[in-house]
Design a protein around this motif. Structure first.
Motif, PDB file in Angstrom:
ATOM      1  N   UNK A 167      20.216  18.306   0.127  1.00  0.00           N
ATOM      2  CA  UNK A 167      21.355  18.253  -0.293  1.00  0.00           C
ATOM      3  C   UNK A 167      21.714  16.889  -0.836  1.00  0.00           C
ATOM      4  N   UNK A 168      21.335  15.654  -0.061  1.00  0.00           N
ATOM      5  CA  UNK A 168      21.707  14.572  -0.464  1.00  0.00           C
ATOM      6  C   UNK A 168      21.068  14.297  -1.762  1.00  0.00           C
ATOM      7  N   UNK A 169      19.771  14.662  -1.653  1.00  0.00           N
ATOM      8  CA  UNK A 169      19.030  14.587  -3.065  1.00  0.00           C
ATOM      9  C   UNK A 169      19.407  14.977  -4.164  1.00  0.00           C
ATOM     10  N   UNK A 170      20.018  16.141  -3.886  1.00  0.00           N
ATOM     11  CA  UNK A 170      20.715  16.885  -5.042  1.00  0.00           C
ATOM     12  C   UNK A 170      21.792  16.205  -5.606  1.00  0.00           C
ATOM     13  N   UNK A 171      22.518  15.563  -4.638  1.00  0.00           N
ATOM     14  CA  UNK A 171      23.571  14.626  -5.105  1.00  0.00           C
ATOM     15  C   UNK A 171      23.122  13.456  -6.052  1.00  0.00           C
ATOM     16  N   UNK A 172      21.742  13.261  -5.941  1.00  0.00           N
ATOM     17  CA  UNK A 172      21.603  11.976  -6.586  1.00  0.00           C
ATOM     18  C   UNK A 172      20.643  12.868  -7.888  1.00  0.00           C
ATOM     19  N   UNK A 173      20.983  14.038  -7.959  1.00  0.00           N
ATOM     20  CA  UNK A 173      20.301  14.660  -9.464  1.00  0.00           C
ATOM     21  C   UNK A 173      18.697  14.806  -9.375  1.00  0.00           C
ATOM     22  N   UNK A 174      18.214  14.792  -8.002  1.00  0.00           N
ATOM     23  CA  UNK A 174      16.909  15.208  -7.975  1.00  0.00           C
ATOM     24  C   UNK A 174      16.694  16.522  -6.966  1.00  0.00           C
ATOM     25  N   UNK A 175      15.389  17.351  -7.012  1.00  0.00           N
ATOM     26  CA  UNK A 175      15.116  18.175  -6.058  1.00  0.00           C
ATOM     27  C   UNK A 175      16.443  19.574  -6.408  1.00  0.00           C
ATOM     28  N   UNK A 176      16.869  19.554  -7.607  1.00  0.00           N
ATOM     29  CA  UNK A 176      17.998  20.548  -7.498  1.00  0.00           C
ATOM     30  C   UNK A 176      17.547  21.875  -7.897  1.00  0.00           C
ATOM     31  N   UNK A 177      16.095  22.069  -8.181  1.00  0.00           N
ATOM     32  CA  UNK A 177      15.528  23.363  -8.143  1.00  0.00           C
ATOM     33  C   UNK A 177      15.238  23.713  -6.930  1.00  0.00           C
ATOM     34  N   UNK A 178      15.305  23.017  -5.785  1.00  0.00           N
ATOM     35  CA  UNK A 178      14.831  23.426  -4.469  1.00  0.00           C
ATOM     36  C   UNK A 178      16.360  23.288  -3.536  1.00  0.00           C
ATOM     37  N   UNK A 179      17.323  23.234  -4.073  1.00  0.00           N
ATOM     38  CA  UNK A 179      18.539  23.314  -3.276  1.00  0.00           C
ATOM     39  C   UNK A 179      18.547  24.231  -2.438  1.00  0.00           C
ATOM     40  N   UNK A 180      19.274  23.879  -1.112  1.00  0.00           N
ATOM     41  CA  UNK A 180      19.149  24.893   0.038  1.00  0.00           C
ATOM     42  C   UNK A 180      20.056  26.399  -0.506  1.00  0.00           C
ATOM     43  N   UNK A 181      19.471  27.476  -0.229  1.00  0.00           N
ATOM     44  CA  UNK A 181      19.951  28.804  -0.517  1.00  0.00           C
ATOM     45  C   UNK A 181      20.917  29.534   0.267  1.00  0.00           C
ATOM     46  N   UNK A 182      22.026  29.494   0.153  1.00  0.00           N
ATOM     47  CA  UNK A 182      23.223  30.147   1.205  1.00  0.00           C
ATOM     48  C   UNK A 182      22.390  31.742   1.390  1.00  0.00           C
ATOM     49  N   UNK A 183      22.475  31.975   2.642  1.00  0.00           N
ATOM     50  CA  UNK A 183      22.065  33.427   2.839  1.00  0.00           C
ATOM     51  C   UNK A 183      23.056  34.500   2.238  1.00  0.00           C
ATOM     52  N   UNK A 184      24.315  34.167   2.040  1.00  0.00           N
ATOM     53  CA  UNK A 184      25.114  35.145   1.358  1.00  0.00           C
ATOM     54  C   UNK A 184      24.573  35.309  -0.094  1.00  0.00           C
ATOM     55  N   UNK A 185      24.419  34.254  -0.855  1.00  0.00           N
ATOM     56  CA  UNK A 185      23.895  34.344  -2.282  1.00  0.00           C
ATOM     57  C   UNK A 185      22.743  35.183  -2.311  1.00  0.00           C
ATOM     58  N   UNK A 186      21.638  34.936  -1.464  1.00  0.00           N
ATOM     59  CA  UNK A 186      20.479  35.750  -1.351  1.00  0.00           C
ATOM     60  C   UNK A 186      20.750  37.170  -1.275  1.00  0.00           C
ATOM     61  N   UNK A 187      21.775  37.408  -0.158  1.00  0.00           N
ATOM     62  CA  UNK A 187      22.162  38.880  -0.021  1.00  0.00           C
ATOM     63  C   UNK A 187      22.729  39.445  -1.273  1.00  0.00           C
ATOM     64  N   UNK A 188      23.388  38.753  -1.971  1.00  0.00           N
ATOM     65  CA  UNK A 188      24.098  39.253  -2.945  1.00  0.00           C
ATOM     66  C   UNK A 188      22.962  39.453  -4.092  1.00  0.00           C
ATOM     67  N   UNK A 189      22.011  38.558  -4.247  1.00  0.00           N
ATOM     68  CA  UNK A 189      21.111  38.726  -5.296  1.00  0.00           C
ATOM     69  C   UNK A 189      20.130  39.855  -5.137  1.00  0.00           C
ATOM     70  N   UNK A 190      19.893  40.223  -3.729  1.00  0.00           N
ATOM     71  CA  UNK A 190      18.968  41.374  -3.267  1.00  0.00           C
ATOM     72  C   UNK A 190      19.927  42.661  -3.689  1.00  0.00           C
ATOM     73  N   UNK A 191      21.326  42.825  -3.468  1.00  0.00           N
ATOM     74  CA  UNK A 191      21.744  43.894  -3.849  1.00  0.00           C
ATOM     75  C   UNK A 191      21.945  44.163  -5.269  1.00  0.00           C
TER      76      UNK A 191
END
Length: 217
Positions: A167-191
């Motif tokens: 998350x800190x790296x994301x704020x610096x504009x790096x590793x955005x493709x690997x930002x932590x995935x909230x479980x509620x977002x994953x569940x929504x995508x599954x549905x």
């Protein structure tokens, strides 16, 4: 529609079940667990099973969509053998039962880097599961490969620390493709994936899961 859920007591599973129960397109949600759930809902059907005895519950795996998001850690399992029983054997037994009972849509949560040829135990195990489930030839199968999951109230030290670093790296504009995935977002995508009228095999990776969760299925 009728949903079948394996891994309903885990972080992703809890979010998934909660969203399915609120979804008007699903009129029944069957969960397969070791002990009784404290969730009370007229749409919920709880099957308390012994996962080591699939012959006793395989006939119950009947529905329109099967969601598999069971998993544990090596630390919690105690050994690689015990972890593989949860992360591979139980899930594969569930998938075989679903196929036998002609469930047409299978949604599996795997992991980023899953590869049956990997020298890393976890990645190899997840890759083997993907290949084994895919070989069952469901009419429709969707595999999600999330990176680090952002679980509510997680007590996994490595996961929490890793999440903070990324998350800190994301704020610096790096590793955005690997930002932590909230479980509620994953569940929504599954549905959402279960509502898309299609056939064949699909694999949804990393950042694409966020946009998938936003689809108006």
């Amino acid at each position: 529609m009728k949903a079948l859920v394996l891994g309903a007591t885990g972080a992703t599973g809890k979010e998934l079940v909660s969203q399915l129960l609120e979804d008007p397109q699903y009129d029944e949600v069957s969960i397969f667990v070791r002990s009784a759930s404290d969730i009370k809902n007229e749409k919920l059907k709880t099957h308390i099973v012994d996962f080591d005895k699939p012959e006793e519950w395989q006939n119950l795996v009947n529905g329109d969509v099967a969601f598999s998001c069971m998993g544990t850690t090596l630390k919690n399992a105690g050994s690689k053998e015990a972890q593989k029983k949860v992360d591979f054997t139980y899930q594969y037994d569930f998938a075989k039962a679903a196929k036998k009972n002609e469930v047409e849509d299978y949604v599996l949560v795997s992991s980023y880097g899953a590869n049956a040829d990997s020298k890393i135990f976890y990645s190899k195990m997840k890759g083997e599961l993907e290949n084994s489930v895919k070989a069952l030839h469901f009419p429709k199968i969707t595999i999600f490969q999330p990176s680090l999951l952002d679980r509510k109230d997680s007590k996994r030290f490595g996961e929490v620390l890793g999440g903070k670093i990324i998350k800190f790296a994301n704020k610096l504009g790096v590793l955005e493709s690997q930002k932590p995935l909230p479980t509620d977002i994953l569940a929504k995508a599954m549905i959402n994936s279960s509502k898309i009228k299609s056939s064949g095999y699909s694999k949804i990776k990393l950042g694409a899961i966020f946009s998938f969760a936003e689809k108006n299925a």
